[in-house]
Write a protein that holds these residues in place. Structure first.
Motif, PDB file in Angstrom:
ATOM      1  N   GLU A 168       6.255  12.284   9.494  1.00  0.00           N
ATOM      2  CA  GLU A 168       6.911  13.175  10.187  1.00  0.00           C
ATOM      3  C   GLU A 168       8.084  13.517   9.772  1.00  0.00           C
ATOM      4  O   GLU A 168       9.368  14.061   9.747  1.00  0.00           O
ATOM      5  CB  GLU A 168       7.497  12.440  11.876  1.00  0.00           C
ATOM      6  N   GLY A 169       8.565  13.153   8.289  1.00  0.00           N
ATOM      7  CA  GLY A 169       9.660  13.825   7.641  1.00  0.00           C
ATOM      8  C   GLY A 169      10.483  12.560   7.100  1.00  0.00           C
ATOM      9  O   GLY A 169      11.413  13.474   6.446  1.00  0.00           O
ATOM     10  N   ASP A 170      10.809  11.045   7.693  1.00  0.00           N
ATOM     11  CA  ASP A 170      11.622  10.326   7.770  1.00  0.00           C
ATOM     12  C   ASP A 170      11.925   9.923   6.537  1.00  0.00           C
ATOM     13  O   ASP A 170      10.289   9.603   5.847  1.00  0.00           O
ATOM     14  CB  ASP A 170      11.832  10.315   8.884  1.00  0.00           C
ATOM     15  N   GLY A 171      12.376  10.107   5.639  1.00  0.00           N
ATOM     16  CA  GLY A 171      12.156   9.082   4.281  1.00  0.00           C
ATOM     17  C   GLY A 171      12.377  10.237   3.211  1.00  0.00           C
ATOM     18  O   GLY A 171      12.576   9.745   2.095  1.00  0.00           O
ATOM     19  N   ILE A 172      11.922  11.516   3.376  1.00  0.00           N
ATOM     20  CA  ILE A 172      11.834  12.284   2.535  1.00  0.00           C
ATOM     21  C   ILE A 172      12.717  13.693   2.473  1.00  0.00           C
ATOM     22  O   ILE A 172      13.449  14.095   3.999  1.00  0.00           O
ATOM     23  CB  ILE A 172      10.622  13.286   2.472  1.00  0.00           C
ATOM     24  N   PRO A 173      13.670  13.662   0.728  1.00  0.00           N
ATOM     25  CA  PRO A 173      14.688  14.830   1.087  1.00  0.00           C
ATOM     26  C   PRO A 173      14.532  16.353   2.108  1.00  0.00           C
ATOM     27  O   PRO A 173      13.723  16.698   2.018  1.00  0.00           O
ATOM     28  CB  PRO A 173      14.546  14.674  -0.498  1.00  0.00           C
ATOM     29  N   VAL A 174      15.679  16.440   2.493  1.00  0.00           N
ATOM     30  CA  VAL A 174      15.679  17.873   2.644  1.00  0.00           C
ATOM     31  C   VAL A 174      15.061  18.740   1.998  1.00  0.00           C
ATOM     32  O   VAL A 174      14.082  20.089   2.313  1.00  0.00           O
ATOM     33  CB  VAL A 174      16.758  18.412   3.511  1.00  0.00           C
ATOM     34  N   ASP A 175      15.239  18.909   0.529  1.00  0.00           N
ATOM     35  CA  ASP A 175      14.845  19.712  -0.455  1.00  0.00           C
ATOM     36  C   ASP A 175      13.025  19.628  -0.979  1.00  0.00           C
ATOM     37  O   ASP A 175      12.832  20.671  -1.686  1.00  0.00           O
ATOM     38  CB  ASP A 175      15.484  19.936  -1.854  1.00  0.00           C
ATOM     39  N   PRO A 177      17.162   8.905   6.697  1.00  0.00           N
ATOM     40  CA  PRO A 177      17.024   7.615   5.505  1.00  0.00           C
ATOM     41  C   PRO A 177      15.276   6.773   6.851  1.00  0.00           C
ATOM     42  O   PRO A 177      15.807   6.558   8.210  1.00  0.00           O
ATOM     43  CB  PRO A 177      17.832   6.664   5.875  1.00  0.00           C
ATOM     44  N   LEU A 178      14.575   6.051   5.650  1.00  0.00           N
ATOM     45  CA  LEU A 178      14.029   4.654   6.806  1.00  0.00           C
ATOM     46  C   LEU A 178      14.930   3.862   7.219  1.00  0.00           C
ATOM     47  O   LEU A 178      15.145   3.435   6.420  1.00  0.00           O
ATOM     48  CB  LEU A 178      12.545   4.025   5.453  1.00  0.00           C
ATOM     49  N   PRO A 179      14.202   3.150   8.411  1.00  0.00           N
ATOM     50  CA  PRO A 179      15.507   1.991   8.885  1.00  0.00           C
ATOM     51  C   PRO A 179      14.614   1.005   7.810  1.00  0.00           C
ATOM     52  O   PRO A 179      14.012   0.697   7.162  1.00  0.00           O
ATOM     53  CB  PRO A 179      14.920   1.940   9.884  1.00  0.00           C
ATOM     54  N   LEU A 184      13.952   7.574   0.866  1.00  0.00           N
ATOM     55  CA  LEU A 184      15.263   7.626   1.845  1.00  0.00           C
ATOM     56  C   LEU A 184      15.626   6.627   1.865  1.00  0.00           C
ATOM     57  O   LEU A 184      14.086   6.108   3.311  1.00  0.00           O
ATOM     58  CB  LEU A 184      15.655   8.303   1.991  1.00  0.00           C
ATOM     59  N   GLY A 185      16.048   5.467   1.588  1.00  0.00           N
ATOM     60  CA  GLY A 185      16.216   4.228   2.903  1.00  0.00           C
ATOM     61  C   GLY A 185      17.482   3.926   2.871  1.00  0.00           C
ATOM     62  O   GLY A 185      18.373   4.620   3.183  1.00  0.00           O
ATOM     63  N   PRO A 186      17.483   3.060   4.312  1.00  0.00           N
ATOM     64  CA  PRO A 186      18.917   2.418   4.495  1.00  0.00           C
ATOM     65  C   PRO A 186      20.191   2.421   3.651  1.00  0.00           C
ATOM     66  O   PRO A 186      21.349   2.725   3.935  1.00  0.00           O
ATOM     67  CB  PRO A 186      19.094   1.424   5.282  1.00  0.00           C
ATOM     68  N   ASP A 187      19.524   2.472   2.214  1.00  0.00           N
ATOM     69  CA  ASP A 187      21.057   2.573   1.606  1.00  0.00           C
ATOM     70  C   ASP A 187      21.448   3.336   0.486  1.00  0.00           C
ATOM     71  O   ASP A 187      21.720   3.325  -0.504  1.00  0.00           O
ATOM     72  CB  ASP A 187      21.038   1.448   0.393  1.00  0.00           C
ATOM     73  N   LEU A 215       0.576  -1.414   0.121  1.00  0.00           N
ATOM     74  CA  LEU A 215      -0.166   0.271   0.255  1.00  0.00           C
ATOM     75  C   LEU A 215       0.494   2.021  -0.434  1.00  0.00           C
ATOM     76  O   LEU A 215       0.678   2.078  -1.005  1.00  0.00           O
ATOM     77  CB  LEU A 215      -0.656  -0.014   1.105  1.00  0.00           C
ATOM     78  N   VAL A 216       1.488   1.113   0.854  1.00  0.00           N
ATOM     79  CA  VAL A 216       2.790   2.724   0.632  1.00  0.00           C
ATOM     80  C   VAL A 216       3.419   3.481  -0.411  1.00  0.00           C
ATOM     81  O   VAL A 216       4.357   2.467  -0.746  1.00  0.00           O
ATOM     82  CB  VAL A 216       3.571   2.163   2.850  1.00  0.00           C
ATOM     83  N   PRO A 217       3.267   3.907  -1.210  1.00  0.00           N
ATOM     84  CA  PRO A 217       4.216   4.112  -2.076  1.00  0.00           C
ATOM     85  C   PRO A 217       5.820   3.832  -2.179  1.00  0.00           C
ATOM     86  O   PRO A 217       6.104   5.117  -0.335  1.00  0.00           O
ATOM     87  CB  PRO A 217       3.653   5.760  -2.055  1.00  0.00           C
ATOM     88  N   ASN A 218       6.318   4.047  -2.194  1.00  0.00           N
ATOM     89  CA  ASN A 218       8.176   4.183  -2.378  1.00  0.00           C
ATOM     90  C   ASN A 218       8.839   5.256  -2.408  1.00  0.00           C
ATOM     91  O   ASN A 218       9.735   5.469  -2.527  1.00  0.00           O
ATOM     92  CB  ASN A 218       8.701   3.045  -2.634  1.00  0.00           C
ATOM     93  N   VAL A 219       7.656   6.108  -3.320  1.00  0.00           N
ATOM     94  CA  VAL A 219       8.120   8.190  -3.771  1.00  0.00           C
ATOM     95  C   VAL A 219       7.820   8.812  -2.305  1.00  0.00           C
ATOM     96  O   VAL A 219       6.522   8.528  -2.161  1.00  0.00           O
ATOM     97  CB  VAL A 219       7.545   7.476  -4.656  1.00  0.00           C
ATOM     98  N   VAL A 220       8.294  10.016  -2.845  1.00  0.00           N
ATOM     99  CA  VAL A 220       7.238  11.182  -1.683  1.00  0.00           C
ATOM    100  C   VAL A 220       6.319  11.371  -2.448  1.00  0.00           C
ATOM    101  O   VAL A 220       5.505  11.981  -3.910  1.00  0.00           O
ATOM    102  CB  VAL A 220       8.636  12.260  -2.143  1.00  0.00           C
ATOM    103  N   VAL A 221       5.131  11.176  -1.604  1.00  0.00           N
ATOM    104  CA  VAL A 221       3.912  11.938  -1.827  1.00  0.00           C
ATOM    105  C   VAL A 221       2.896  13.368  -1.461  1.00  0.00           C
ATOM    106  O   VAL A 221       4.034  13.430  -0.393  1.00  0.00           O
ATOM    107  CB  VAL A 221       3.003  10.794  -2.211  1.00  0.00           C
ATOM    108  N   ASP A 222       1.863  13.574  -2.226  1.00  0.00           N
ATOM    109  CA  ASP A 222       1.379  14.681  -2.070  1.00  0.00           C
ATOM    110  C   ASP A 222       0.081  14.739  -0.678  1.00  0.00           C
ATOM    111  O   ASP A 222      -0.046  13.167  -0.961  1.00  0.00           O
ATOM    112  CB  ASP A 222       0.382  15.774  -2.805  1.00  0.00           C
ATOM    113  N   THR A 223       0.564  14.315   0.633  1.00  0.00           N
ATOM    114  CA  THR A 223      -0.208  13.940   2.155  1.00  0.00           C
ATOM    115  C   THR A 223      -1.449  13.889   1.858  1.00  0.00           C
ATOM    116  O   THR A 223      -2.581  13.089   2.227  1.00  0.00           O
ATOM    117  CB  THR A 223       0.540  14.341   3.132  1.00  0.00           C
ATOM    118  N   ALA A 224      -2.289  15.047   0.647  1.00  0.00           N
ATOM    119  CA  ALA A 224      -3.844  15.554   0.567  1.00  0.00           C
ATOM    120  C   ALA A 224      -4.109  14.661  -0.358  1.00  0.00           C
ATOM    121  O   ALA A 224      -5.028  14.180  -0.161  1.00  0.00           O
ATOM    122  CB  ALA A 224      -3.682  16.274   0.445  1.00  0.00           C
ATOM    123  N   THR A 225      -3.267  14.038  -1.497  1.00  0.00           N
ATOM    124  CA  THR A 225      -4.426  13.730  -2.165  1.00  0.00           C
ATOM    125  C   THR A 225      -2.933  12.587  -2.717  1.00  0.00           C
ATOM    126  O   THR A 225      -3.825  11.401  -3.976  1.00  0.00           O
ATOM    127  CB  THR A 225      -3.251  14.706  -3.706  1.00  0.00           C
TER     128      THR A 225
END
Length: 228
Positions: free
Chosen positions: A93-100, A107-109, A71-74, A46-56
């Motif tokens: 909370e923002g983990d796994g998502i690039p700062v920019d 990274p996600l563990p 971003l993952g462990p590697d 279910l959970v996308p492995n890319v950055v998504v808009d939390t609303a859509t």
């Protein structure tokens, strides 16, 4: 990685054979079930492995217009990497998502990511376990309900039940419960009917099949709420 996980196929086979042997001391009317495919459950898909808009929940394109991997462990996740339900809170909370892109850059563990190698290990383990189950069944002349095949077929083609089609999709599919792993009552009904068919074919005992359409499941209302 835990060297003791998954259970080695040889250990599984010998333990399984011993357990069936003990059951045969009590009755010779036994039906075995094999192991379903574990990497297609919503908990992992279910959970996308890319950055998504939390609303859509739509992917947010990067500078080149392409989806930006989490971003993952590697490093950035590969297209086929799976992310578990347990990652949702961290991602929010923002983990796994690039700062920019507004994230923490942390990274996600590895505990919430299943990469291609780990998926392959899981599939090979399931295949080995199912082979051991088949061997035990053949040795003792016992029937096997191919739950692996049933779930795989539903994943590929769906299962028409009355006026609905069961699929492996989360919530709307009707097969898996809210935890994304265990079957709903409808899913249990599918398993029950497979067992009833096997019992009838092997032992000539007749039971009425379950009316899956009449069983409760998990559906969404038009307002987006849950209905048990």
């Amino acid at each position: 990685e835990n060297a003791d996980f998954p259970t080695p196929a040889g250990e599984f086979g010998s333990t399984y054979e011993a357990l069936i042997g003990q059951l045969l001391d009590t009755t010779d009317r036994i039906v075995l079930l094999n192991v379903p495919p574990v990497t297609i459950v919503p908990y992992l898909t279910l959970v996308p492995n890319v950055v998504v808009d939390t609303a859509t929940l739509e992917p947010i394109p990067g500078p080149g217009g392409e989806p930006v991997p989490l971003l993952g462990p590697d490093g950035p996740l590969a297209p086929g990497d799976l992310v578990t339900f347990d990652a949702i809170e961290r991602i929010l909370e923002g983990d796994g998502i690039p700062v920019d892109m507004g994230g923490t850059g942390e990274p996600l563990p590895g505990s919430v990511v299943l990469d291609a190698g780990e998926q392959a290990i899981a599939r090979m383990a399931v295949a080995a376990y199912n082979q051991a189950i088949s061997q035990t069944a053949a040795l003792h002349g016992l029937p096997v309900v191919d739950i692996h095949g049933v779930v795989s077929d539903i994943d590929e083609n769906g299962l028409v039940v009355g006026d609905e089609t069961l699929t492996t999709e989360y919530l709307v599919g009707g097969l898996f419960s809210l935890d994304g792993v265990h079957p709903t009552c409808k899913g249990q009904g599918v398993i029950a009917n497979a067992l009833i068919d096997a019992i009838g074919a092997r032992y000539g005992v007749s039971f009425p099949r379950v009316s899956i359409a009449g069983l409760p499941g998990v559906t969404l209302t038009a307002e987006g709420g849950l209905v048990p």
